[in-house]
Design an enzyme around this catalytic site. Structure first.
Site, PDB file in Angstrom:
ATOM      1  N   GLY A  69       0.800  -1.223   0.000  1.00  0.00           N
ATOM      2  CA  GLY A  69       0.000   0.000   0.000  1.00  0.00           C
ATOM      3  C   GLY A  69       0.831   1.270   0.000  1.00  0.00           C
ATOM      4  O   GLY A  69       0.491   2.252  -0.681  1.00  0.00           O
ATOM      5  N   ASN A 149      -8.353   3.784   8.187  1.00  0.00           N
ATOM      6  CA  ASN A 149      -7.708   2.691   8.919  1.00  0.00           C
ATOM      7  C   ASN A 149      -7.787   2.838  10.438  1.00  0.00           C
ATOM      8  O   ASN A 149      -7.543   1.885  11.161  1.00  0.00           O
ATOM      9  CB  ASN A 149      -6.242   2.571   8.493  1.00  0.00           C
ATOM     10  CG  ASN A 149      -5.518   3.890   8.530  1.00  0.00           C
ATOM     11  OD1 ASN A 149      -5.947   4.870   7.913  1.00  0.00           O
ATOM     12  ND2 ASN A 149      -4.431   3.959   9.259  1.00  0.00           N
ATOM     13  N   GLN A 178      -7.895  -0.641   3.121  1.00  0.00           N
ATOM     14  CA  GLN A 178      -8.690  -1.187   4.233  1.00  0.00           C
ATOM     15  C   GLN A 178     -10.092  -1.590   3.788  1.00  0.00           C
ATOM     16  O   GLN A 178     -10.888  -2.049   4.602  1.00  0.00           O
ATOM     17  CB  GLN A 178      -8.803  -0.155   5.366  1.00  0.00           C
ATOM     18  CG  GLN A 178      -7.499   0.145   6.073  1.00  0.00           C
ATOM     19  CD  GLN A 178      -6.986  -1.006   6.943  1.00  0.00           C
ATOM     20  OE1 GLN A 178      -7.680  -1.995   7.186  1.00  0.00           O
ATOM     21  NE2 GLN A 178      -5.758  -0.875   7.404  1.00  0.00           N
ATOM     22  N   SER A 199      -3.210  -3.717  -0.855  1.00  0.00           N
ATOM     23  CA  SER A 199      -2.030  -4.301  -0.217  1.00  0.00           C
ATOM     24  C   SER A 199      -2.322  -5.727   0.234  1.00  0.00           C
ATOM     25  O   SER A 199      -3.304  -5.969   0.948  1.00  0.00           O
ATOM     26  CB  SER A 199      -1.660  -3.431   0.990  1.00  0.00           C
ATOM     27  OG  SER A 199      -0.631  -4.052   1.725  1.00  0.00           O
ATOM     28  N   HIS A 201      -0.928  -7.899   2.377  1.00  0.00           N
ATOM     29  CA  HIS A 201      -0.863  -8.419   3.757  1.00  0.00           C
ATOM     30  C   HIS A 201      -2.091  -8.047   4.588  1.00  0.00           C
ATOM     31  O   HIS A 201      -2.246  -8.516   5.720  1.00  0.00           O
ATOM     32  CB  HIS A 201       0.438  -8.001   4.457  1.00  0.00           C
ATOM     33  CG  HIS A 201       0.518  -6.575   4.893  1.00  0.00           C
ATOM     34  ND1 HIS A 201       0.257  -6.169   6.175  1.00  0.00           N
ATOM     35  CD2 HIS A 201       0.836  -5.449   4.222  1.00  0.00           C
ATOM     36  CE1 HIS A 201       0.428  -4.865   6.278  1.00  0.00           C
ATOM     37  NE2 HIS A 201       0.773  -4.402   5.103  1.00  0.00           N
ATOM     38  N   THR A 237      12.767  -6.931 -10.521  1.00  0.00           N
ATOM     39  CA  THR A 237      12.355  -8.308 -10.807  1.00  0.00           C
ATOM     40  C   THR A 237      11.060  -8.633 -10.070  1.00  0.00           C
ATOM     41  O   THR A 237      10.934  -8.355  -8.873  1.00  0.00           O
ATOM     42  CB  THR A 237      13.476  -9.285 -10.383  1.00  0.00           C
ATOM     43  OG1 THR A 237      14.652  -8.917 -11.106  1.00  0.00           O
ATOM     44  CG2 THR A 237      13.106 -10.731 -10.690  1.00  0.00           C
ATOM     45  N   CYS A 325       0.848   2.053  12.264  1.00  0.00           N
ATOM     46  CA  CYS A 325       1.862   2.865  11.589  1.00  0.00           C
ATOM     47  C   CYS A 325       2.376   3.992  12.458  1.00  0.00           C
ATOM     48  O   CYS A 325       3.505   4.413  12.330  1.00  0.00           O
ATOM     49  CB  CYS A 325       1.297   3.450  10.303  1.00  0.00           C
ATOM     50  SG  CYS A 325       0.708   2.187   9.227  1.00  0.00           S
TER      51      CYS A 325
END
Ligand code: PMP
Length: 381
Positions: A69, A149, A178, A199, A201, A237, A325
């Site tokens: 994210g 969030n 979220q 995102s 995860h 990559t 965060c």
């Protein structure tokens, strides 16, 4: 253990981890290599892209892989600002965005961009009228999150999209990190939106993988220069195993999404209704339209959020202060501040965030512990 910190991150799902491991071992070739191992990895990346696009209702060439994210938000915001600098330098966002949005905006301000941070009401919602008033001829980008969030407020993306139909040259970005998989798509997926951030995860995929949606025909500047992967827009990559794992995690997330979201709402209702019976408690996440089913932000007044988190932790229950965060950095909640919450109340805020695997039994156990912890602090007060 009760894990109620799913908005910080989710536990990787077993079969998703299996996909990751198999892809790591059997599809380890570099997707850009010309030999058959490269081709095999390339095909896995492209099949995963197709699956993700299909599950989201996007076209495969509108999906670009990122590290998550934070990268998605940085890329879309700065990539758009740089691409459109000849047309204007005005950007509109809200005052309750994730730090990856707010701090990207701050960096752009240093470069001469003019950013308007829309205020929010006491429930954390931006006003569409304020947005209309902020739009100018040289506005190049509007960036508003789908679900906050910290308190779970749902921003009025559909109404903003309606307004922006009259401003076709303004790019519209929605941070959907979220919101994905919570049964809310009819509230934030809209054809007027040009860019979405997601995102992995946050939905049981591994860390360090995510994707953005970039509407066909839209252009942004790359932030990652290099070998030209992702159509020259995001070099590096490809993370083949994480991409394949994310495609699987998204498929699982989307199975029975409405039912799972209704279950989360049931657990949220249990908790919020109980919190409403307690003295000296503030609940910021309402049981009302405009709030997501999985995030419940509340206080036990007079007790610091960190203290509440650790008291629950001592009982093997995991929640967080308002957002993972900012919590370690000791930052106050930016959302509660923008909602004009008294500082002495905001410092008591904690966040419970659910996923589709949480159960009624866990919520009952949580409420029992909450009562004991609440009583304990009332006696001390
Ligand atoms: N946007 C929002 C709304 C978020 O909640 C988060 C994660 N806390 C991010 C962006 C950043 O995502 P990531 O952790 O994948 O960088």
């Amino acid at each position: 253990m009760i894990y109620f910190d799913n908005s910080a991150t989710t536990k990787i799902e077993d079969s998703v981890l299996k996909t990751y491991n198999v892809a790591s071992q059997e599809y380890f070739g570099n997707p850009s290599s010309l030999h058959k191992l490269g081709l095999k990895a390339f095909e896995l990346v492209e099949t995963s892209r197709k699956k993700i696009a299909q599950l989201m209702g996007f076209k495969p060439h509108e999906v670009f892989f990122t590290s998550g994210g934070t990268e998605g938000n940085n890329w879309i915001i700065k990539g758009t600002a740089f691409k459109k600098r000849e047309f204007g330098k005005r950007i509109i966002t809200s005052s309750v965005e994730h730090p990856s949005v707010i701090n990207s905006m701050r960096q752009l301000e240093q470069l001469g961009y003019d950013v308007t941070y829309l205020p929010v009401d006491k429930d954390g919602h931006v006003s569409v009228e304020d947005l209309k008033n902020a739009l100018r001829d040289d506005t190049i980008l509007v960036s508003i999150m789908a679900v906050n969030n910290e308190i779970g407020s749902i921003e009025p993306i559909k109404e903003i999209a309606k307004v922006l139909k009259d401003y076709p040259s303004v790019s519209f970005h929605v941070d959907g990190t979220q919101a994905i998989g919570k049964g809310l798509e009819d509230q934030f997926i809209d054809p007027r939106v040009d860019f979405y951030t997601f995102s992995g995860h946050k939905f049981h995929a591994p860390r360090g993988i995510g994707f953005i949606y970039m509407k066909e025909g839209k252009q942004i500047e790359p932030l990652m220069a290099g070998g030209g992967q992702e159509k020259g827009l995001r070099s590096g990559t490809e993370n083949t195993p994480a991409i394949a794992a994310m495609a699987r995690a998204l498929r699982l997330l989307k199975e029975n999404e409405a039912k799972k979201s209704a279950e989360m709402m049931k657990l949220k209702t249990m908790l919020v209704e109980h919190l409403n019976t307690l003295d000296n408690v503030h609940v910021f996440s309402k049981l009302a339209d405009g709030f997501a089913p999985h995030i419940i932000c509340f206080t036990i007044d007079g007790v610091r959020g960190e203290t509440i988190v650790h008291t629950f932790e001592d009982r093997d229950i995991f929640i967080s202060t308002t957002s993972a965060c900012s919590s370690k950095k000791g930052l106050e909640s930016s959302t509660l501040k923008a909602m004009n919450t008294q500082e002495s109340i905001a410092t008591s805020a904690v966040r419970v965030s659910l996923d589709e695997n949480n159960t009624e039994a866990e919520m009952k156990e949580f409420i029992k512990n909450l009562d004991e912890i609440h009583d304990h602090f009332q006696i001390l007060n």
